[in-house]
Enzyme design. Structure first.
Site, PDB file in Angstrom:
ATOM      1  N   HIS A  34       0.806  -1.213   0.000  1.00 35.97           N
ATOM      2  CA  HIS A  34       0.000   0.000   0.000  1.00 35.97           C
ATOM      3  C   HIS A  34       0.843   1.268   0.000  1.00 35.97           C
ATOM      4  O   HIS A  34       1.898   1.344   0.620  1.00 35.97           O
ATOM      5  CB  HIS A  34      -0.931   0.002   1.226  1.00 35.97           C
ATOM      6  CG  HIS A  34      -0.207  -0.084   2.539  1.00 35.97           C
ATOM      7  ND1 HIS A  34       0.260   1.024   3.202  1.00 35.97           N
ATOM      8  CD2 HIS A  34       0.137  -1.153   3.302  1.00 35.97           C
ATOM      9  CE1 HIS A  34       0.848   0.659   4.323  1.00 35.97           C
ATOM     10  NE2 HIS A  34       0.790  -0.666   4.413  1.00 35.97           N
ATOM     11  N   ASP A  35       0.379   2.251  -0.762  1.00 31.81           N
ATOM     12  CA  ASP A  35       0.939   3.600  -0.783  1.00 31.81           C
ATOM     13  C   ASP A  35       2.338   3.675  -1.397  1.00 31.81           C
ATOM     14  O   ASP A  35       3.012   4.700  -1.259  1.00 31.81           O
ATOM     15  CB  ASP A  35       0.965   4.206   0.629  1.00 31.81           C
ATOM     16  CG  ASP A  35      -0.406   4.206   1.278  1.00 31.81           C
ATOM     17  OD1 ASP A  35      -1.293   4.915   0.783  1.00 31.81           O
ATOM     18  OD2 ASP A  35      -0.595   3.461   2.276  1.00 31.81           O
ATOM     19  N   GLY A  43       5.015  -1.015   2.814  1.00 28.78           N
ATOM     20  CA  GLY A  43       4.201   0.153   2.550  1.00 28.78           C
ATOM     21  C   GLY A  43       4.995   1.447   2.458  1.00 28.78           C
ATOM     22  O   GLY A  43       6.055   1.599   3.073  1.00 28.78           O
TER      23      GLY A  43
END
Length: 262
Positions: free
Chosen positions: A121-122, A139
């Protein structure tokens, strides 16, 4: 759509260009948008608020746009954005972003992402990168254009990898890698400039020499990072052909929050 295999499950709300191909038993969710001439192989799952550009190829068994592997995630409509002409091999996993960051995971264009690559994520991945088998990003990791991640390399959350950097096989990264630098080992250690990669991309001998001098200022001179940045800044004014590359390295040092591999 004639290019969708009859065993595939494509939600009616999904937006697929008429030229998109979807293989047997693949699943496309309602919030997915896919651009022209992209090929989705068999047994691929594309879900979440995912936007995919043109001319991408997804091999079998990849999971794209799934919920982030983050305990803080509470179902927010975060996104995954993928550019054009990417090659995504078997068993890759790319997750959507989280509300704790910008809410989006981004992968650029012209990347090779080989089997079992994980982009958490991200993360932000640039263009023209190569991720060899089992390379994994935690992340919030940022990877610059033309960077290479070798097989089984792993990156700690919030790390940054600069443009044209090379990360060796089985490398464990817990700090940032400046542009143009080659690192390997567990823990990671610097091993000079990514000379072969720069030659292949058309860097001149003079430009490579100036980058090697900058590397020496950072790693061999005994200077602090601030002093090394000042030395690189002085070199920029006298080397116009290399100034953009030296500036890239200098600015990366100034923006590093986790510290650099050193």
């Amino acid at each position: 759509m004639s290019n969708v295999h009859p065993t595939a499950v494509v939600d009616p709300k999904a937006e697929l260009d008429p030229t998109v191909e979807v293989g047997p038993y693949s699943i496309i969710g309602p919030h997915v948008r896919i651009g022209a001439r992209t090929k989705v192989g068999p047994h691929v799952v594309i879900e979440g608020h995912t936007t995919i550009g043109c001319d991408n190829t997804f091999f079998q068994f990849s999971s794209i746009g799934g919920a982030p592997q983050d305990k803080k995630y509470a179902g927010e409509p975060t996104r995954l954005e993928i550019g054009d002409r990417n090659l995504v091999r078997e068993f890759c996993t790319f997750n959507c972003g989280t509300a704790q960051d910008e809410g989006v995971t981004r992968i650029g264009s012209d990347n090779w992402l080989l089997a079992y690559v994980h982009v958490a994520h991200d993360c932000v991945v640039g263009n023209n990168t190569i991720f060899s088998n089992n390379a994994a990003l935690a992340g919030h990791v940022h990877v610059g254009d033309w960077a290479i991640m070798s097989g089984f390399s792993a990156v700690h959350q919030f790390c940054k990898i600069g443009e044209h950097a090379f990360v060796g096989m089985n490398t464990s990264l817990t700090q940032d890698v400046p542009p143009f630098v080659l690192v390997s080992g567990n823990p990671a250690e610097p091993h000079g400039i990514n000379i072969e990669g720069l030659k292949r991309r058309g860097f001149t001998r003079e430009q490579i020499g100036h980058l090697r001098d900058a590397y020496k200022q950072i790693y061999k001179s005994g200077l602090t990072l601030e002093q090394a940045r000042d030395a690189i800044l002085q070199a920029e004014s006298g080397q116009p052909a290399s100034a953009p590359h030296l500036r890239l390295m200098r600015e990366f040092l100034g923006n590093s929050h986790r510290g650099i591999v050193r």
